[in-house]
Motif scaffolding. Structure first.
Motif, short mmCIF file in Angstrom:
data_model
loop_
_atom_site.label_atom_id
_atom_site.label_comp_id
_atom_site.label_asym_id
_atom_site.label_seq_id
_atom_site.Cartn_x
_atom_site.Cartn_y
_atom_site.Cartn_z
N GLU A 1 16.07 -42.18 -13.76
CA GLU A 1 17.05 -41.52 -14.63
C GLU A 1 16.79 -40.03 -14.56
O GLU A 1 15.65 -39.58 -14.74
CB GLU A 1 16.90 -42.02 -16.06
CG GLU A 1 17.84 -41.38 -17.04
CD GLU A 1 17.60 -41.82 -18.48
OE1 GLU A 1 18.43 -41.45 -19.33
OE2 GLU A 1 16.59 -42.48 -18.77
N LYS A 2 17.82 -39.25 -14.28
CA LYS A 2 17.70 -37.79 -14.24
C LYS A 2 18.12 -37.25 -15.60
O LYS A 2 19.24 -37.49 -16.06
CB LYS A 2 18.56 -37.21 -13.13
CG LYS A 2 18.08 -37.61 -11.74
CD LYS A 2 18.93 -36.96 -10.67
CE LYS A 2 18.47 -37.35 -9.30
NZ LYS A 2 17.31 -36.62 -8.85
N VAL A 3 17.19 -36.52 -16.24
CA VAL A 3 17.43 -36.01 -17.59
C VAL A 3 17.10 -34.53 -17.66
O VAL A 3 16.45 -33.97 -16.77
CB VAL A 3 16.59 -36.77 -18.65
CG1 VAL A 3 16.99 -38.23 -18.71
CG2 VAL A 3 15.11 -36.62 -18.37
N LYS A 4 17.57 -33.92 -18.75
CA LYS A 4 17.21 -32.53 -19.02
C LYS A 4 17.05 -32.34 -20.52
O LYS A 4 17.63 -33.10 -21.32
CB LYS A 4 18.25 -31.55 -18.45
CG LYS A 4 19.61 -31.62 -19.10
CD LYS A 4 20.56 -30.61 -18.47
CE LYS A 4 21.92 -30.66 -19.13
NZ LYS A 4 22.82 -29.64 -18.60
N TRP A 5 16.23 -31.36 -20.88
CA TRP A 5 16.03 -30.99 -22.27
C TRP A 5 16.33 -29.52 -22.40
O TRP A 5 15.98 -28.71 -21.53
CB TRP A 5 14.59 -31.22 -22.70
CG TRP A 5 14.16 -32.64 -22.81
CD1 TRP A 5 14.24 -33.45 -23.92
CD2 TRP A 5 13.57 -33.44 -21.80
NE1 TRP A 5 13.72 -34.68 -23.64
CE2 TRP A 5 13.30 -34.72 -22.34
CE3 TRP A 5 13.23 -33.22 -20.46
CZ2 TRP A 5 12.71 -35.74 -21.61
CZ3 TRP A 5 12.65 -34.23 -19.73
CH2 TRP A 5 12.40 -35.48 -20.31
N ARG B 1 17.79 -33.91 -25.57
CA ARG B 1 17.77 -34.57 -24.26
C ARG B 1 19.18 -35.04 -23.89
O ARG B 1 19.87 -35.64 -24.70
CB ARG B 1 16.83 -35.78 -24.31
CG ARG B 1 16.81 -36.58 -23.03
CD ARG B 1 15.82 -37.72 -23.15
NE ARG B 1 16.03 -38.72 -22.13
CZ ARG B 1 15.23 -39.75 -21.91
NH1 ARG B 1 14.15 -39.91 -22.67
NH2 ARG B 1 15.49 -40.60 -20.98
N THR B 2 19.58 -34.73 -22.66
CA THR B 2 20.86 -35.20 -22.14
C THR B 2 20.65 -35.64 -20.70
O THR B 2 19.64 -35.32 -20.06
CB THR B 2 21.93 -34.09 -22.17
OG1 THR B 2 21.47 -32.95 -21.45
CG2 THR B 2 22.28 -33.68 -23.60
N ALA B 3 21.61 -36.39 -20.18
CA ALA B 3 21.56 -36.81 -18.78
C ALA B 3 21.98 -35.64 -17.91
O ALA B 3 22.84 -34.85 -18.28
CB ALA B 3 22.48 -38.00 -18.55
N GLN B 4 21.36 -35.54 -16.72
CA GLN B 4 21.77 -34.51 -15.76
C GLN B 4 23.06 -34.94 -15.10
O GLN B 4 23.29 -36.12 -14.87
CB GLN B 4 20.71 -34.34 -14.67
CG GLN B 4 19.46 -33.64 -15.11
CD GLN B 4 18.56 -33.37 -13.94
OE1 GLN B 4 18.99 -32.85 -12.91
NE2 GLN B 4 17.29 -33.73 -14.07
N LEU C 1 8.46 -36.77 -23.78
CA LEU C 1 8.37 -38.15 -23.26
C LEU C 1 7.04 -38.73 -23.71
O LEU C 1 5.98 -38.19 -23.40
CB LEU C 1 8.45 -38.15 -21.73
CG LEU C 1 8.34 -39.53 -21.06
CD1 LEU C 1 9.55 -40.39 -21.38
CD2 LEU C 1 8.18 -39.36 -19.55
N THR D 1 13.06 -36.21 -13.33
CA THR D 1 13.50 -37.54 -12.91
C THR D 1 12.48 -38.53 -13.47
O THR D 1 11.29 -38.45 -13.13
CB THR D 1 13.57 -37.65 -11.38
OG1 THR D 1 14.48 -36.67 -10.89
CG2 THR D 1 14.02 -39.03 -10.95
N THR E 1 14.11 -29.99 -16.52
CA THR E 1 14.73 -31.12 -15.83
C THR E 1 13.65 -32.03 -15.27
O THR E 1 12.57 -31.57 -14.87
CB THR E 1 15.65 -30.66 -14.68
OG1 THR E 1 14.88 -29.88 -13.75
CG2 THR E 1 16.82 -29.84 -15.19
#
Length: 186
Positions: free
Chosen positions: A169-173, A182-185, A130, A151, A149
Motif C-alpha cells: 500500500e502506498k501512503v503519505k502523511w 494519512r492518505t493513500a498516494q 506506523l 510503501t 511517503t
C-alpha cells in the motif's frame, strides 16, 4: 645644479591635510558599503524559508540517540531508514525514522516515528505514524516538501512466509490541523 625644464610641481607633495581628506573619504566609502549590505533576512538561499534571524537552523534530530518505542525483547532495535525536513512549518527540521527489532531472520515489523529536537536535548518521539503491532514493513520511503511517503508491505494471511510480503500500500502523511494525516498516494 641644473634647473628643470618642467615647472615645479608643488601640488604633488602630500601634506597632512591631504592625508586627512583621503582618510575621511575612505571612511565614508567603507561606511556606505556597510549600509548597502543585504539584510540577513534577505540573504537566505532561494527555495529556503526566510526567517527574521540570522541564526542557522538547528540540526535535524539523530534517531540513533533517541529512545524509540520498540519492544525488542533481548535484541537491539535498528533504524533502517531516516529522512529529515520541516514537516510542521515551524522552521526547525524533524527526522522521520523507520525502525524495527534487529531479528536474525524473516521481516520483522517496522515502526515509523517522527522525532524532534528540543533545546539541545535528546531527540524525542512526537508522533508514531506506523505501529509495529500492525505487522507491516516499509519499502520505499521519502520526505519531500513536508510530505512523508512510504510503501507499506504486508501479508494477506498468516500462511504467507514472513520473508515475502505479498501486499503493498502506498501512503503519505502530511501535517494538517495540528496532526499528521494519512492518505493513500495517487
Amino acid at each position: 645644479m641644473q634647473t628643470s625644464v618642467v615647472p615645479d610641481l608643488a601640488h604633488t607633495h602630500a601634506r597632512p591635510v591631504h592625508w586627512l581628506a583621503t582618510a575621511t573619504a575612505m571612511a565614508a566609502v567603507v561606511a556606505a558599503a556597510g549600509l548597502l549590505q543585504p539584510r540577513a533576512q534577505a540573504a537566505s538561499q532561494a527555495g529556503q524559508p526566510r526567517t527574521g534571524t540570522a541564526a542557522a537552523p538547528a540540526p535535524a534530530p539523530d534517531p540513533a540517540t533517541a529512545r524509540l518505542p520498540l519492544e525488542c525483547g533481548g535484541v537491539q532495535s535498528v533504524v533502517t531508514k531516516k529522512a529529515s525536513g520541516d514537516l510542521d512549518g515551524d522552521g526547525s527540521p524533524e527526522t522521520v525514522a523507520v525502525a524495527r527489532c534487529d531479528a536474525g531472520s524473516g521481516t520483522p515489523p517496522s515502526g515509523i516515528f517522527v522525532l524532534t529536537q528540543g533545546d539541545g536535548t535528546v531527540p524525542r518521539v512526537v508522533a508514531t505514524l506506523l505501529e509495529p503491532a500492525q505487522k507491516l514493513s516499509v519499502g520505499d520511503f521519502a520526505v519531500r516538501d513536508g510530505v512523508i511517503t512510504a510503501t507499506l508491505l504486508g501479508y494477506s494471511s498468516p500462511n504467507v512466509p514472513s520473508c515475502c510480503p505479498d501486499e503493498q500500500e502506498k501512503v503519505k502523511w502530511q501535517w494538517q490541523g495540528g496532526k499528521f494525516v494519512r492518505t493513500a498516494q495517487a
